[in-house]
Write a protein that holds these residues in place. Structure first.
Motif, PDB file in Angstrom:
ATOM      1  N   ALA A  95       5.791  10.558  -7.649  1.00 17.44           N
ATOM      2  CA  ALA A  95       4.588  10.230  -6.883  1.00 17.44           C
ATOM      3  C   ALA A  95       3.352  10.209  -7.757  1.00 17.44           C
ATOM      4  O   ALA A  95       3.270  10.917  -8.762  1.00 17.44           O
ATOM      5  N   ASP A  96       2.407   9.364  -7.374  1.00 19.76           N
ATOM      6  CA  ASP A  96       1.064   9.412  -7.945  1.00 19.76           C
ATOM      7  C   ASP A  96       0.097   8.993  -6.844  1.00 19.76           C
ATOM      8  O   ASP A  96       0.502   8.415  -5.829  1.00 19.76           O
ATOM      9  N   SER A  97      -1.169   9.307  -7.039  1.00 25.20           N
ATOM     10  CA  SER A  97      -2.134   9.083  -5.963  1.00 25.20           C
ATOM     11  C   SER A  97      -2.632   7.640  -5.913  1.00 25.20           C
ATOM     12  O   SER A  97      -3.367   7.285  -5.007  1.00 25.20           O
TER      13      SER A  97
ATOM     14  N   ASN B 292       0.796  -1.242   0.000  1.00 27.53           N
ATOM     15  CA  ASN B 292       0.000   0.000   0.000  1.00 27.53           C
ATOM     16  C   ASN B 292       0.821   1.279   0.000  1.00 27.53           C
ATOM     17  O   ASN B 292       0.527   2.219   0.733  1.00 27.53           O
ATOM     18  N   LEU B 293       1.819   1.305  -0.828  1.00 27.61           N
ATOM     19  CA  LEU B 293       2.565   2.548  -1.000  1.00 27.61           C
ATOM     20  C   LEU B 293       1.691   3.554  -1.742  1.00 27.61           C
ATOM     21  O   LEU B 293       0.931   3.198  -2.637  1.00 27.61           O
ATOM     22  N   LYS B 294       1.839   4.793  -1.390  1.00 28.80           N
ATOM     23  CA  LYS B 294       1.060   5.840  -2.047  1.00 28.80           C
ATOM     24  C   LYS B 294       1.941   7.088  -2.116  1.00 28.80           C
ATOM     25  O   LYS B 294       2.649   7.399  -1.157  1.00 28.80           O
ATOM     26  N   PHE B 295       1.881   7.788  -3.200  1.00 26.66           N
ATOM     27  CA  PHE B 295       2.674   8.995  -3.402  1.00 26.66           C
ATOM     28  C   PHE B 295       4.179   8.741  -3.260  1.00 26.66           C
ATOM     29  O   PHE B 295       4.913   9.600  -2.812  1.00 26.66           O
ATOM     30  N   ASN B 296       4.582   7.567  -3.636  1.00 28.39           N
ATOM     31  CA  ASN B 296       6.017   7.275  -3.692  1.00 28.39           C
ATOM     32  C   ASN B 296       6.236   6.074  -4.595  1.00 28.39           C
ATOM     33  O   ASN B 296       5.866   4.960  -4.249  1.00 28.39           O
ATOM     34  N   GLU B 297       6.803   6.307  -5.756  1.00 30.60           N
ATOM     35  CA  GLU B 297       7.106   5.220  -6.676  1.00 30.60           C
ATOM     36  C   GLU B 297       8.618   5.022  -6.790  1.00 30.60           C
ATOM     37  O   GLU B 297       9.094   4.401  -7.729  1.00 30.60           O
ATOM     38  N   THR B 298       9.355   5.571  -5.853  1.00 31.99           N
ATOM     39  CA  THR B 298      10.809   5.522  -5.903  1.00 31.99           C
ATOM     40  C   THR B 298      11.317   4.620  -4.786  1.00 31.99           C
ATOM     41  O   THR B 298      10.734   4.574  -3.708  1.00 31.99           O
ATOM     42  N   SER B 299      12.393   3.911  -5.057  1.00 33.53           N
ATOM     43  CA  SER B 299      12.982   3.045  -4.025  1.00 33.53           C
ATOM     44  C   SER B 299      13.918   3.842  -3.122  1.00 33.53           C
ATOM     45  O   SER B 299      14.311   4.962  -3.449  1.00 33.53           O
TER      46      SER B 299
ATOM     47  N   SER C  89      -2.054  11.548 -12.514  1.00 32.93           N
ATOM     48  CA  SER C  89      -0.949  12.462 -12.814  1.00 32.93           C
ATOM     49  C   SER C  89       0.299  12.025 -12.069  1.00 32.93           C
ATOM     50  O   SER C  89       0.225  11.472 -10.974  1.00 32.93           O
ATOM     51  N   ILE C  90       1.434  12.307 -12.685  1.00 38.25           N
ATOM     52  CA  ILE C  90       2.718  11.974 -12.055  1.00 38.25           C
ATOM     53  C   ILE C  90       3.312  13.267 -11.509  1.00 38.25           C
ATOM     54  O   ILE C  90       3.383  14.276 -12.219  1.00 38.25           O
ATOM     55  N   TYR C  91       3.733  13.215 -10.264  1.00 38.78           N
ATOM     56  CA  TYR C  91       4.321  14.400  -9.632  1.00 38.78           C
ATOM     57  C   TYR C  91       5.794  14.145  -9.324  1.00 38.78           C
ATOM     58  O   TYR C  91       6.158  13.065  -8.888  1.00 38.78           O
ATOM     59  N   HIS C  92       6.592  15.165  -9.512  1.00 41.30           N
ATOM     60  CA  HIS C  92       7.987  15.111  -9.096  1.00 41.30           C
ATOM     61  C   HIS C  92       8.084  15.957  -7.826  1.00 41.30           C
ATOM     62  O   HIS C  92       8.194  17.181  -7.895  1.00 41.30           O
ATOM     63  N   PHE C  93       8.032  15.297  -6.702  1.00 43.61           N
ATOM     64  CA  PHE C  93       7.956  16.002  -5.425  1.00 43.61           C
ATOM     65  C   PHE C  93       9.249  16.750  -5.104  1.00 43.61           C
ATOM     66  O   PHE C  93      10.352  16.285  -5.417  1.00 43.61           O
ATOM     67  N   ASN C  94       9.060  17.907  -4.451  1.00 40.41           N
ATOM     68  CA  ASN C  94      10.198  18.729  -4.034  1.00 40.41           C
ATOM     69  C   ASN C  94      10.218  18.958  -2.530  1.00 40.41           C
ATOM     70  O   ASN C  94      11.039  19.717  -2.038  1.00 40.41           O
TER      71      ASN C  94
END
Lengths: 400, 502
Positions: free
Chosen positions: B134-136, B116-123, B228-233
């Motif tokens: 990130a995506d929702s 159940n990861l959410k808003f994080n597609e990065t290892s 949508s894909i977000y590049h979080f800052n």
């Protein structure tokens, strides 16, 4: 209570011991002093401007910085972080049009503004925006031309329609109608519906699915009688082969250009009156109303008593005023008797001929006056719902 | 759950009292070194290469396979609701494998499902945050980790020369939309030098460097319903120019390079004064597919210090250790100009330092006991502060954790049985948040949810039972069960391990 007090002292001790003062680093960012010049050079005539606000939005961070233009100033100052900005300006303008005040908006927009030096100068060229603006008749060429042999040439008439708004509008489904009643002959039509509708049995509608024919802000499109190069048949005529639409005329004079979409006739085959004794209106049918339903709902039988005492009866259609977005009454300079639309649609009229059957009228049009500029420098046209002041009469057609 | 754990621990303790002995058989002492909680405090201090010769008295090579299952009802969205899967690990330590030479090695394989990861597609979130893709929608992430390391330390008179190197790879993917495919590698090397300043004190200095890379892609198969894909800052802010598309046009690349330095004073026999000062600094860079220029740069620095004293009088063991870790992460983000017509892409025109993360930890732990039992009270005070510049966002939390852990070890049928119980209470003594984000949208939910999790006050109870027995002089199997539960966040963790000690 004692335990709680002990805990509080423990927390207090922890906070004293902690190094939270090391958590106060400043964020570092480069900033630029930005001078934004408001360029009103494209506005014409007499006007006053107030409540001007400039918004600068950085497109990476979406951070918006707003600044107001001081009274009597033409430059806005802002201190912005480096970045790529979209500038947008909005303010109120009051224009003097024929002695009357017309309140509108001025706007400006510029994108991709790179701010990455100590000082940055930006110029924003303003344009007019009328929130209620829509399509308007820009030019009506209704007189046709004369051949070198002195014969009337009819198929080269056209409407030039202009998007007078700051938004993209769609030509799909616009209808055009020519009034049955003539501006040179006032009659007591019964029943009198003129304050509510325009009487017409020459109505056509542009094709389209709804968003098939976009017209950019300030853009034009042409509806030709026959969308061909008339110069090939008549050197005095014009080239309408690049028209956007063509009217389907009666069979004997209709020349179809298969490259140009045909308008859909709702009633009759509109043949534009070559002396300009009629009014033209354009509008849109309500959402979901088909041409057939329009005709069944708005069938109109009217009559008048002729000079010889006979009652003349006619079948036509009433085009409700609330369907109409622009109207132009045409006549001749010295023959006008009445307006054939409600004054709420048009309080004046324009002309090409000076007198009835004026042979000098051929090759002349009526053309709406420019008032300023829309976005991208496109023309904003005067639209006070008074064709007498809004149009220049007897002009040379813009299409050659 | 708590009641069940209490019963298990009570029964084990009752049984242990009956069977308790004053001292352990020699062949079990190596096992005890690795299972005793008091020894573990000290052993962890000797992980620098130059201190490795003094880490254990006994050589040993444990190999184990574990199944873990973790479920959290309240959790940090970006870390998931818990892992499920297996771990296989070995951690070899060979004292005097050759004259005056200590060897050690480590290998680990993990195959877990991060749920159940959410808003994080990065290892490797801890290493690259907040700069994640990130995506929702998110979902479970299948993660495989391979890890190898080895080192050697050689004593020449009063000197110790040591070095170690290691490699870790992480392969993560998901087979349904959105489909991240992340490959990361982390390679490091450390060198150490030690000098005996007294017969029982060694002064050491250790230096190390690391190089980390991650390639992160995100793909979709379905044509509709793409988020949508977000590049979080930082704190859910994102680059609007580069984000928003549901098409990921290439790989997001992460590179982290770092160094560490550690100065230690340690007793050779683990009894006496221990002091250490260390710094670990990593600099990271993220590059997005739309531009070859870096989208983010950050520096993460941890300054730490340790001061401890350990002793044994007769059969009584006692000691205390104070540690301080001051972590500061400062990040910047690139600002771009999409002047595609002229330059063919996104041009970086500036950058702003926009993100700050502080995590200051003060830890105090002590132990006392005998060979077969020990009590370890501990307290931790952490100050966390995370800020983003504009729109200003901030979350602050000062948290105290207080706990006590007890352990009992006893011989059972020629084996060593150990049980432990850990009770911990977390208390938030100060907190505040400012998110400046429209409520009702998914990103506001992310921030509020993670903040609520951060500032929760769970009571945690954990219990562990381990039995090491002897098949032969060389082979000593063991079985270990661990269970943990927390109130408020409703977190449950179980693991079962089977292993061999060589």
């Amino acid at each position: 209570m004692k335990n709680q007090s002990l805990l509080n002292w423990l927390y207090f001790g922890l906070m004293l011991f902690s190094l939270s003062s090391c958590m106060k680093d400043e964020f570092l960012e480069s900033r630029s002093n930005v001078l934004i010049k408001v360029d009103n050079s494209k506005l014409v005539g007499e006007y006053t401007i107030e409540n001007v606000t400039v918004q600068m939005q950085e497109i990476n961070t979406q951070v918006i910085t707003s600044s107001s233009l001081g009274t009597g100033k033409d430059t806005v100052k802002a201190n912005l972080t480096y970045g790529t900005y979209t500038a947008s300006l909005e303010g109120d303008i009051t224009l003097k049009v024929n002695g009357n005040d017309k309140k509108m908006k001025i706007k400006a927009r510029k994108s991709n503004l790179v701010v990455n030096s100590e000082t940055t100068n930006i110029s924003l060229e303003t344009f007019l925006s009328d929130p209620s603006a829509n399509f308007v008749f820009k030019e009506i060429f209704f007189t046709g031309t004369m051949t070198p042999e002195g014969k009337q040439y009819n198929g080269d008439k056209y409407f030039l329609i202009h998007n007078n708004s700051s938004d993209t509008l769609y030509a799909d489904g616009l209808f055009f109608a020519q009034s049955d009643f003539l501006t040179i002959t006032k009659r007591d039509y019964s029943p009198d519906i003129m304050k509510d509708a325009v009487t017409s049995d020459g109505i056509f509608m542009l094709p389209g699915t709804g968003k098939q024919y976009p017209i950019a802000p300030g853009g034009d499109f042409v509806i030709a009688n026959n969308a061909i190069n008339h110069k090939e048949a008549n050197p005095n005529s014009i080239d309408l082969s690049n028209a956007n639409f063509e009217i389907e005329l009666i069979g004997t004079i209709n020349i179809d250009n298969p490259q140009v979409p045909n308008a859909i006739n709702i009633s009759g085959n509109m043949l534009m009156h070559n002396q300009g004794y009629t009014a033209y209106v354009m509008g849109r049918l309500p959402e979901g109303m088909s041409p057939e339903k329009f005709k069944s709902d708005n069938a109109y039988t009217y009559s008048y008593v002729a000079a010889n005492g006979r009652t003349m009866n006619f079948d036509s259609y009433k085009v409700p005023n609330n369907y109409i977005i622009d109207a132009v009454n045409l006549s001749v300079k010295t023959g006008f008797e009445w307006l054939v639309t409600a004054p709420t649609l048009d309080m004046g009229w324009s002309y090409a001929g000076l007198v009835k059957a004026d042979k000098e009228r051929y090759g002349k049009a009526v053309t709406r006056k420019p008032l300023g500029t829309l976005v991208d420098g496109k023309q904003f046209l005067q639209d006070t719902n008074n064709s007498t002041v809004d149009f220049n009469p007897a002009t040379t057609p813009s299409i050659k | 759950m708590i009641r069940l754990l209490s019963i298990v621990v009570f029964v084990c303790l009752s049984f242990a009292v009956v069977k308790a002995q004053d001292s352990l058989q020699i062949h079990l002492q190596g096992i005890q070194e690795r299972t005793d909680q008091a020894a573990a405090i000290r052993n962890n201090l000797y992980k620098s290469p130059a201190l490795r010769p003094f880490q254990y008295k006994q050589s040993m090579t444990p190999v184990d396979i574990s199944y873990i299952s973790e479920n959290k009802e309240r959790y940090n969205y970006q870390l998931g609701s818990g892992d499920k899967g297996i771990k296989i690990a070995t951690d070899s330590y060979m004292k005097d494998a050759f004259p005056n030479m200590t060897l050690w090695g480590n290998a680990k394989y993990e195959n877990v499902k991060v749920q159940n990861l959410k808003f994080n597609e990065t290892s490797d979130f801890e290493l690259v945050f907040p700069y994640v893709i990130a995506d929702s929608v998110g979902g479970n992430l299948n993660m495989e980790t391979y890890q190898f390391s080895g080192g050697i330390a050689k004593e020449y008179g009063d000197w110790v020369f040591a070095g170690e190197a290691g490699y870790k790879a992480n392969l993560s993917h998901r087979k349904i939309d959105p489909r991240p495919n992340n490959n990361s590698s982390d390679i490091y090397a450390n060198l150490g030098l030690g000098y005996s300043i007294t017969s029982n004190s060694v002064l050491s200095v250790n230096f190390g460097a690391r190089s980390y890379k991650q390639r992160n892609t995100l793909a979709f198969v379905a044509e509709i319903g793409r988020p949508s894909i977000y590049h979080f800052n930082g704190l859910a802010s994102y680059n609007a120019l580069l984000s928003g598309s549901s098409e990921s046009s290439g790989a997001n690349l992460y590179a982290v390079n770092g160094f560490n330095a550690k100065f230690s004073l340690a007793p050779k026999n683990q009894n006496g004064l221990f002091a250490e000062a260390a710094i670990v600094q990593n600099t990271g860079e993220r590059t997005l597919p739309l531009s070859s220029a870096s989208a983010n740069n950050w520096t993460d620095q941890i300054i730490s210090g340790k001061l401890g004293y350990f002793n044994e009088i007769a059969d009584l063991r006692y000691g205390a250790l104070a540690t301080i870790d001051l972590q500061t992460r400062k990040g910047s983000e690139g600002l771009f100009n999409n002047d595609g017509a002229n330059t063919g892409g996104y041009t970086k025109i500036s950058e702003i330092s926009s993100y700050r993360y502080y995590n200051f930890n003060y830890n105090l732990e002590a132990y006392f006991g005998k060979k077969d039992w020990s009590i370890k009270p501990y307290a931790n005070y952490s100050q966390l502060k995370e800020q983003y510049i504009n729109p200003f966002r901030e979350q602050v939390a000062d948290i105290v954790k207080v706990g006590v852990q007890g352990q009992y070890l006893f011989e059972l049928n020629e084996g060593l049985f150990g049980i432990s119980l850990n009770l911990q209470k977390q208390k938030v003594i100060d907190k505040k948040s400012t998110f400046n984000i429209s409520q009702g949208i998914a990103l506001a939910d992310l921030l509020n949810h993670n903040y609520a999790y951060l500032t929760s006050e769970p009571f945690q109870i954990a219990a562990e039972a381990r039995y090491d027995f002897v098949l032969s002089k060389q082979i000593k199997p063991f079985v270990k069960a661990h269970a943990q539960t927390s109130t408020e966040i409703k977190q449950k963790y179980y693991s079962l391990s089977l292993g061999l000690m060589f």
